[in-house]
Structure formats: C-alpha cells, structure tokens
Design an enzyme around this catalytic site. Sequence first.
Site, PDB file in Angstrom:
ATOM      1  N   SER A 179      13.521 -41.848 -18.160  1.00  0.00           N
ATOM      2  CA  SER A 179      12.411 -40.992 -17.748  1.00  0.00           C
ATOM      3  C   SER A 179      12.314 -41.056 -16.227  1.00  0.00           C
ATOM      4  CB  SER A 179      11.111 -41.472 -18.382  1.00  0.00           C
ATOM      5  OG  SER A 179      10.036 -40.704 -17.894  1.00  0.00           O
TER       6      SER A 179
ATOM      7  N   MET B 105      -6.237  -6.076   9.520  1.00  0.00           N
ATOM      8  CA  MET B 105      -6.549  -5.089  10.545  1.00  0.00           C
ATOM      9  C   MET B 105      -7.534  -4.083  10.002  1.00  0.00           C
ATOM     10  SD  MET B 105      -4.260  -2.360  12.533  1.00  0.00           S
ATOM     11  CE  MET B 105      -4.976  -1.033  11.573  1.00  0.00           C
TER      12      MET B 105
ATOM     13  N   HIS C  74      -5.041 -42.867  -4.223  1.00  0.00           N
ATOM     14  CA  HIS C  74      -5.482 -43.543  -5.444  1.00  0.00           C
ATOM     15  C   HIS C  74      -6.575 -42.747  -6.155  1.00  0.00           C
ATOM     16  CE1 HIS C  74      -8.139 -46.374  -7.638  1.00  0.00           C
ATOM     17  NE2 HIS C  74      -6.979 -46.814  -8.090  1.00  0.00           N
TER      18      HIS C  74
ATOM     19  N   LYS D 278       0.844  -1.196   0.000  1.00  0.00           N
ATOM     20  CA  LYS D 278       0.000   0.000   0.000  1.00  0.00           C
ATOM     21  C   LYS D 278       0.879   1.245   0.000  1.00  0.00           C
ATOM     22  CE  LYS D 278      -3.728  -0.449   2.515  1.00  0.00           C
ATOM     23  NZ  LYS D 278      -4.285  -0.691   3.868  1.00  0.00           N
TER      24      LYS D 278
ATOM     25  N   TYR E  81      12.118 -33.313 -21.924  1.00  0.00           N
ATOM     26  CA  TYR E  81      10.679 -33.011 -21.897  1.00  0.00           C
ATOM     27  C   TYR E  81      10.101 -33.252 -20.514  1.00  0.00           C
ATOM     28  CZ  TYR E  81       9.926 -38.067 -21.990  1.00  0.00           C
ATOM     29  OH  TYR E  81       9.932 -39.401 -21.669  1.00  0.00           O
TER      30      TYR E  81
ATOM     31  N   ARG F 288      -3.232   3.068   8.640  1.00  0.00           N
ATOM     32  CA  ARG F 288      -3.546   1.887   7.832  1.00  0.00           C
ATOM     33  C   ARG F 288      -2.388   0.915   7.839  1.00  0.00           C
ATOM     34  NH1 ARG F 288      -4.610   4.835   2.199  1.00  0.00           N
ATOM     35  NH2 ARG F 288      -5.794   2.950   1.717  1.00  0.00           N
TER      36      ARG F 288
ATOM     37  N   ARG G 118      -3.248  -1.048  -6.556  1.00  0.00           N
ATOM     38  CA  ARG G 118      -2.453  -2.279  -6.566  1.00  0.00           C
ATOM     39  C   ARG G 118      -2.841  -3.063  -7.813  1.00  0.00           C
ATOM     40  NH1 ARG G 118      -5.567  -4.411  -1.312  1.00  0.00           N
ATOM     41  NH2 ARG G 118      -7.636  -4.216  -2.181  1.00  0.00           N
TER      42      ARG G 118
ATOM     43  N   CYS H   2       8.137 -38.074 -15.866  1.00  0.00           N
ATOM     44  CA  CYS H   2       6.741 -38.444 -16.058  1.00  0.00           C
ATOM     45  C   CYS H   2       5.981 -38.537 -14.739  1.00  0.00           C
ATOM     46  CB  CYS H   2       6.642 -39.764 -16.814  1.00  0.00           C
ATOM     47  SG  CYS H   2       7.401 -41.128 -15.944  1.00  0.00           S
TER      48      CYS H   2
ATOM     49  N   GLY I 212      -8.346  -8.074   5.554  1.00  0.00           N
ATOM     50  CA  GLY I 212      -8.897  -8.313   6.883  1.00  0.00           C
ATOM     51  C   GLY I 212      -7.877  -8.475   7.990  1.00  0.00           C
TER      52      GLY I 212
HETATM   53  P1  ADP Z   1      -7.637  -2.182   3.399  1.00  0.00           P
HETATM   54  O1  ADP Z   1      -6.209  -2.521   3.484  1.00  0.00           O
HETATM   55  O2  ADP Z   1      -8.517  -3.112   4.140  1.00  0.00           O
HETATM   56  O3  ADP Z   1      -8.067  -1.897   1.999  1.00  0.00           O
HETATM   57  P2  ADP Z   1      -7.404   0.645   3.774  1.00  0.00           P
HETATM   58  O4  ADP Z   1      -6.246   1.079   4.587  1.00  0.00           O
HETATM   59  O5  ADP Z   1      -7.246   0.752   2.325  1.00  0.00           O
HETATM   60  O6  ADP Z   1      -7.790  -0.818   4.207  1.00  0.00           O
HETATM   61  O7  ADP Z   1      -8.651   1.463   4.235  1.00  0.00           O
HETATM   62  C1  ADP Z   1      -9.948   1.114   3.895  1.00  0.00           C
HETATM   63  C2  ADP Z   1     -10.724   2.303   3.399  1.00  0.00           C
HETATM   64  O8  ADP Z   1     -10.698   3.348   4.330  1.00  0.00           O
HETATM   65  C3  ADP Z   1     -10.147   2.912   2.148  1.00  0.00           C
HETATM   66  O9  ADP Z   1     -10.583   2.245   0.995  1.00  0.00           O
HETATM   67  C4  ADP Z   1     -10.706   4.314   2.193  1.00  0.00           C
HETATM   68  O10 ADP Z   1     -11.986   4.337   1.643  1.00  0.00           O
HETATM   69  C5  ADP Z   1     -10.755   4.583   3.657  1.00  0.00           C
HETATM   70  N1  ADP Z   1      -9.608   5.448   4.014  1.00  0.00           N
HETATM   71  C6  ADP Z   1      -8.388   5.082   4.408  1.00  0.00           C
HETATM   72  N2  ADP Z   1      -7.597   6.124   4.586  1.00  0.00           N
HETATM   73  C7  ADP Z   1      -8.337   7.213   4.305  1.00  0.00           C
HETATM   74  C8  ADP Z   1      -8.091   8.616   4.289  1.00  0.00           C
HETATM   75  N3  ADP Z   1      -6.914   9.124   4.613  1.00  0.00           N
HETATM   76  N4  ADP Z   1      -9.096   9.427   3.934  1.00  0.00           N
HETATM   77  C9  ADP Z   1     -10.297   8.906   3.604  1.00  0.00           C
HETATM   78  N5  ADP Z   1     -10.606   7.622   3.600  1.00  0.00           N
HETATM   79  C10 ADP Z   1      -9.625   6.775   3.947  1.00  0.00           C
HETATM   80 MG    MG Z   2      -7.726  -0.618   0.833  1.00  0.00          MG
END
Ligand code: ADP
Ligand code: MG
Length: 899
Positions: free
Chosen positions: A770, A102, A455, A21, A858, A91, A337, A838, A100
């Site tokens: 083989s 965090m 099997h 990220k 091969y 984040r 990404r 094989c 998921g």
């Molecule tokens: P994940 O890794 O689960 O995608 P993110 O860190 O991308 O989590 O955060 C999830 C959502 O939170 C983002 O898609 C965005 O919509 C919102 N978000 C995160 N940071 C900001 C920010 N600085 N301003 C506004 N929204 C934010």
């Molecule tokens: Mg995100």
Amino acid sequence: MKPVYFFDEGDGKNKKLLGGKGAGLCEMTRLKLPVPPGFIITTEVCNHYYQNNKKLPKGLLAQVKKNIAKIEKKTGKKWNSKDNPLLVSVRSGAAISMPGMMDTILNLGINDVTVEGLAKQSNNPRFALDSYRRFIQLFGKVVFGVDDKKFDEVLETAKKNQAVQSDGALNEKSLRGIVSEYKKICEKYAGRPFPSDPFEQLELAIKAVFASWKGERAIVYREKNNITKDIADGTAVNVVTMVFGNMGNDSATGVVFTRNPGDGTKHIFGDYLLNAQGEDVVAGVRTPKPIDNMKVELPTSYKQLENTCNKLEKHFREPQDIEFTIEQGRFYLLQTRNGKMNAVSMVKTSVDMVKEKLINKDQALRRIQAEQLEQLLHKTIDQNKAKGFKQVTKGIAASPGAASGVVVFDVKKATTMGENGTKVILVREETKPEDVPAFFAAAGILTSRGGKTSHAAVVARGMGKPCIVGCSDLKIDYDNGKCVADGQTINEGDTITIDGSSGGIFLGEMPTIQPQITDDFKTILDWSQKIKKIGVRANADTPDAAKLARKYGAQGIGLCRTERMFNAKDRIGLFVDMIMAKTLDERNVVLEKLKQLQKSDFIEILKAMEGYTVTIRLLDPPLHEFLPNPEELANKIYKLEKENSTVGLEQTKTILNRARDLAEINPMMGHRGVRLGITYPEIYRMQIIAVFEATAELVKQKVDARPQIMIPQVSSVAELNHIKRIYDEIKSEMEQKYKQKLKIDFGTMLEVVRACLTAQELANTAEFFSFGTNDLTQATFSFSREDAEGKFLPEYLEKDLLEKSPFQSIDENGVGSLMKIGIAGGRKIKPKLEIGICGEHGGDPSSIKFCHKSGLSYVSASPHRIPIAIVAAAQAVLEKPQKTNKKAKKKAKKKSKKR
Ligand code: ADP
Ligand code: MG
Ligand code: MG
C-alpha cells in the site's frame, strides 16, 4: 492565421481561439437563433499584440473595417451615419469566463453626429443623449482609466441644478451639458481630444480589451482559480451590433439560467429589467424583477425565451446561463454558456437530463465535478440567511463543513466543555497529538498556523470536523484569553462560525443547512459503482468512521491507524505509562491493558466492515509524540516550584526527562514505524496478538472478518522479515490456541523511497503493498510537509514552480515514477499482488485517475471523500473517448485473430 471571424464563420468548438463568449455567439448564430450580427478578433491576435510591443498586427484594422461593412449589410444600419447609425458593443471574452476582467463598452460609434441619428431613428432624443453620456463614461473609464467618481460628481450637480432625484428624470438640456462635461473630464485626464471617429474609438477599445488581459484583476483571478495558459491564453474581442433594451416599455434586458442553479429544478430562473441596458442589472442601480413577471409583462417575449432555453439545452446538453435583450418587442440573445451550479443542482440535473434522454449515463457522470460533491456531505452555511454576518478574516480551508460555537483556547477546557454539551470552537496556534481528545469534543477547529496537511488539518479531515488552519491574521493571546484579527477582538466565550469549505471566519452563529444524501445522489453513486474498476476503501480508525464510510459506499478499509486509538482521552494516560515504564515487566503489564482496548476496537471495526478487507497498520509515530511537549512540562515544573508545591512535581520531572530522552532532531525521519517495532518488539507483538485474537473471536461468532496487518516505514526486506518472524510465531501460537486456521495477510507500506526501489525484494515477503503517498511525497521532494506548506510552497505555486501542491495531487513525474517502479517490482514476483494507496491522495480526483491508469487495486480515502472517490473512479474509466475505445478493441480483436 485568420485574425477575425464573423459570427457565421465560427462555431462553438474552438473556445481557445474565439473565447467562450465568441464561440457561444457563433454557435447560436449557426443555430439560427436571434443574435445581433458581429465578429470576433481572436485570442491569437491578443498574443501577437503582447509579443509585438503592444502593437496590433498589420492589416487587422482593414479586416475590422471589412467586417463592420458586413454588419452594415446585414442590419441596414450605417457606421458613422447621421440617419440610421450602427453602434456596437465591445466585449472581452477569454476561453474561460473571468467575471469582472473588463467592463463591456456599450454604444460604441456614438459621437456628436451619430447621436442625432440615434435620436431621430428612435424618436427619442433623451434616450440617445443618455446612451451618449453612458458611452463616454465607460469609454473614459476603460480606455483612459478615469475614475467613476469624477463623472458621478457631474451627474449629481446636474440633478441638483435641475432639482430631480433620478438619472431618468434628467432632461435633454441637462444631458447635453453632462455629455460636454464628461468629454472635458476625459480630455483633461488623457491629455487628448475625445475620439469622435468611430474607427478610432474601436481601435482604442480593442487595445483596452487586450490590456485588460494583463490587468491586475485578471491576473489575480487567474492565479486564484488556477487558470493556466493551456486553459486560457489571451482574450478575444467581440464586436456586436447594439440592440437596445432601453427603448421604452416594450424593451428589456435580463439574465437567466435554464434550470435553477441552486437546486437543479427545471424552470427558468433569473431576473430582468424593463426599459434598461445590461449594465443596469449588474450595477444594481435598479432592482430587477423575477423572470416569472415577464410572463405577464411581455408574454410574447417570454414564450420566445422559453423556446430558446429549450433549444439551447437540447443543443448544448447542459443547462445554460443566458443573457438576452428585447428591443421594442424583438428578442435577441447576447450570450450563452454552461451554467455554473452547486453540487445539489449538478447532481439533480445529471439525473434529470438522463431521464429526459438529453444525455446518457456516461455523460451524466462525466459532467460532474467530483470535488464539488464534498459540499453534499457537510453542513453548509445557509447563504440565503448569511447576510448581516460579518466575516472577520479568512484562513486556509482545511476540512469542509460549517460549525458554530464558543471560542475556547485551552485544550482541556475545550474538551470538558464539549463533553458537557457546549458547542465549542477550539482555537489554537497549532495542535499536537495530545490535543486530539479536544477534537472529538469540539464542533470545529481553527489554528493560526500550519497548512492543509498540518496536524490539525489531517486529524480534522479524518474525523470530518470543520477546520480552518493557517489563519495568519489571527493573533492569539493565550494569557489574556483573546485573539485579534483585522482589528477585531474575539474573547474566549464569544460565538463564532467557521466555514471549513471556504476558510471564512464569522462573528456570531450563522444558520446552516444539514447534509443529506438525496435519491439523486444515490443514483449517481450507483451508476458510478457499476462503471468503476478500481476499488474504493476508506481511511478509518474508529467503528463510527467505518460505519460512515460503508454507508457512503466504501468497500473496505485501506488504512486503519492504530495510534489514533491511543489518543482517546481514557487511553492516552495508559499509553504514557507504557512509555514511562522502566522495566520490560512493567511495560508488559500496561501493554496487556492496551491490548484489551485495541482488541475491542478491532472487533468493532471488523464487524462494521464485515465481508470487506480491513488493513490495520501497526504503530507509526515516534513515542515522544504521545508525551506532553517539553516546554509545557518545564512550565508546569516552574509553576509548581514557585508555588512551593510538590504535588506531581517528581512525576512531571521524570516525564520531562523521558520526553527529552525521546526527543529527536528530525522526528519525521526518526525513530518511528517499523524501527520502533524492531526496538520495542513488545509493542508490535501486542498489536499483532490483538488483531489475531479479535479475528479468532469473530470467526467463532461466524462474522466474516478480513483483517490485514500492514507494517509502516519499511525500507528493506530485512526489516520486513524481522517483523514477519514475530508475526509467524504469533500466528502459530494463535492457531494452536484457537484451534483454527486464521487468515490474516501480512503486507507492507511503500512510503520510503528505498522500499519502492526494492519492491521486488519486498514482494517475496509481503502479501500486499500500500503506497503511503504522504510520506513518499515528503521523501521524494525532501520537503518536510509542515515546513513546506507553512513557508515556501505557496510561493512556489504563485511563481509557477509547481502547478499544484504535491501533497494534494500526486506528482506524477516524480512520486508517480517511484510508484510505477514499486508496482512493476511487486507484480513481477506476484502478478496478482494487491496494491493500494492510502495517502490523502486517495481522495483526490486527479490522483485517483492516475491510480486507475497505473493499475492499482484500490484507493483509500477518508470517509467524507468516499463519494468523490467513487465518482472519480468511474470518470477514470470514462475518460477515454469511447470511439477510440471501440476502434482499439476492434484492432485488438483483429490482432488476436491473426495469432
Ligand atoms: P460580461 O462578460 O461581464 O458578462 P458582457 O460582454 O456579456 O459582459 O456584457 C455585459 C452586458 O452588456 C450584457 O449582458 C448585455 O446586457 C450588455 N450588452 C453587451 N453587448 C450588447 C449589445 N450588443 N447590445 C445590447 N446590450 C449588450
Ligand atoms: Mg455577459
Ligand atoms: Mg506514513
């Protein structure tokens, strides 16, 4: 060690240090795209934190303060200000995205003072208070571990008291009450005052992100997805200026792919929500709108989104998955990404991007995950129509594809029903060779025991039949014709669907999608064929399998197992007669019949592969595998005696005795392969004659048949020579009989350790080698495959004692070393010796790369894995970065000139 990077200090390359990220945010900042200012605390700091008793390194907070000041300067907002407050999101972000792991903390920096600033600045006190209560809840949950339920109760009460339905209708007064209640919940739970100092909030949040790296969810996710330390080591923390998508109807938030990840078509694909923050989209509180609506609702922003998508694709040369927010008409990017996509989309985008000149062919092939292509060759569950079907339980996905049918436990019944046109799922604890006829008749196979190479799994994969094995939740009660999984009873005759690609077992008949080789897929295979160096052949035992393999691009058959030919329903009886024969004469009569059958099979297979080599392996498994198991026989005798019946009693007793005679303590290392050929030479004679006769007849018909004869389980040149003499005898007999030269190479498998070690001796007799890497792996580890996969291998993988199952991917250090000895030995005697592989590894991309590097001629893989093998073989060539390639070539040229 530089612990903190402002977004303009980093770039997209160092994902391991900055996290995926963070690296993406840096790269977008460099591209001058509208990213809210922010900074990254590196993964190194995370590791330092764990190595030092969960303490942040000295000076980190000072660095953080400096960077907050930098944000202040860029945005004009002020940290902890009552007028124009700076709020941030915190984040997580590891090198690999881990959904998921965090929850993101939004609106950090808000407190009783700054909330008033936010209210003033936005001219919307309700919005400010709503942000505040959301922050307390998220912070309480992530940092202190407070259960969401506690907060929800307060929210519900407030709504009731104010007599409103939705959160959005809560007024200022209610919200103030909620904020104060929320704080109390946190304080009670954590036993401390709720932090109001933004820096304290930030410090606690940073620690919480680090803690989440070793949270249960994250650990399980890494294990399940094989994310090792060299892929992702620790998480980074991203601190990003908040932008607000919830500041009115000119604000929004959304998630889009630059191309459709389901079918690869080029259009922006995704959803957005007006007047909302990111978490609303994810939480599903409100239903988002399809992105096309934005063209009408926010046309200017949509244009910006479009431009951004193009710019990002041009830059990353890969479809992107983007998160954005619009604050009062201003467009911001919060994440990008590489988009995850299914195989259809992967193939289409590869071809399209080459057409668009975004990437070249090499890059197009390199980006494909070869393993994924298998999806394209099997029926898959139609995910759009999958809702409403209940997954009962899950087993090990052993052979891909989806199949529905009625549950049948009895093998004979399944065979008959299947042959009469009913779609049947054969459900057994495990399967045996004598059950194979039912495999042909069934739509799919499900077993409660065994692993990926049991099997059932091996046979099903060979046939391309969907199969799930090792479903230990499933308790089968043969006597009462039912099974139970997770409290759910499934009776014989009930319809289920099995998904051999995921291992899922569902009640009812789920809609499926037919496989198809699209033009784009063909294009990818064409490109690969031209680039690859190593040959790709198929493991195929039937004319149908041979035809299929050829259609998928196989150039020959690397393994044609002759025993499978005896397993067909009309033949197993003959084979049993052969085993039961008391005298050689009796046996020869049966063998003559079997010879005719084998010959006709060989003719069909050789025809299907005209112009290409077909390697025919003589009988390998021990004879007892062809007899019913002694327990079943004993049961039958018991029943007959109880009913006072004599029908078949004597015969069953004789078979039982013979089965007991033939039974072995360790059949895997017992009387099989060449050992069988030495003690029952008439069997191998029959097979060799069948190959010669088939060939002679085809030559007469001007068919370009190219068989080879391969001897299994050889451990010494003496054994090989022994069989070679039989072969030579037959060869001269046949050449006389048909009055023509017949070229049929005679070679050996290398699947016994000693064979690899004495390859130099074997090469004097063998015309090809083989590697049978299934048996070779068993022998190298002294792991019996079935026992290993059923009993201890999963734990080995869990405890990191093995990185991958050696039965799936070649163990390069061990088995690979033996292979290298074998290759070197063989080629010392015959420099151009053809050497193939094989084992099932022949269809595994990383093993294929190893084979390519080792100079094998091969690989041979089951028909459904041929496209994977072809693409992986091309990727093996492309693996070396081309620059160094050129340099190396130049160097080599110089050297050769000097000489
Ligand atoms: P994940 O890794 O689960 O995608 P993110 O860190 O991308 O989590 O955060 C999830 C959502 O939170 C983002 O898609 C965005 O919509 C919102 N978000 C995160 N940071 C900001 C920010 N600085 N301003 C506004 N929204 C934010
Ligand atoms: Mg995100
Ligand atoms: Mg073998």
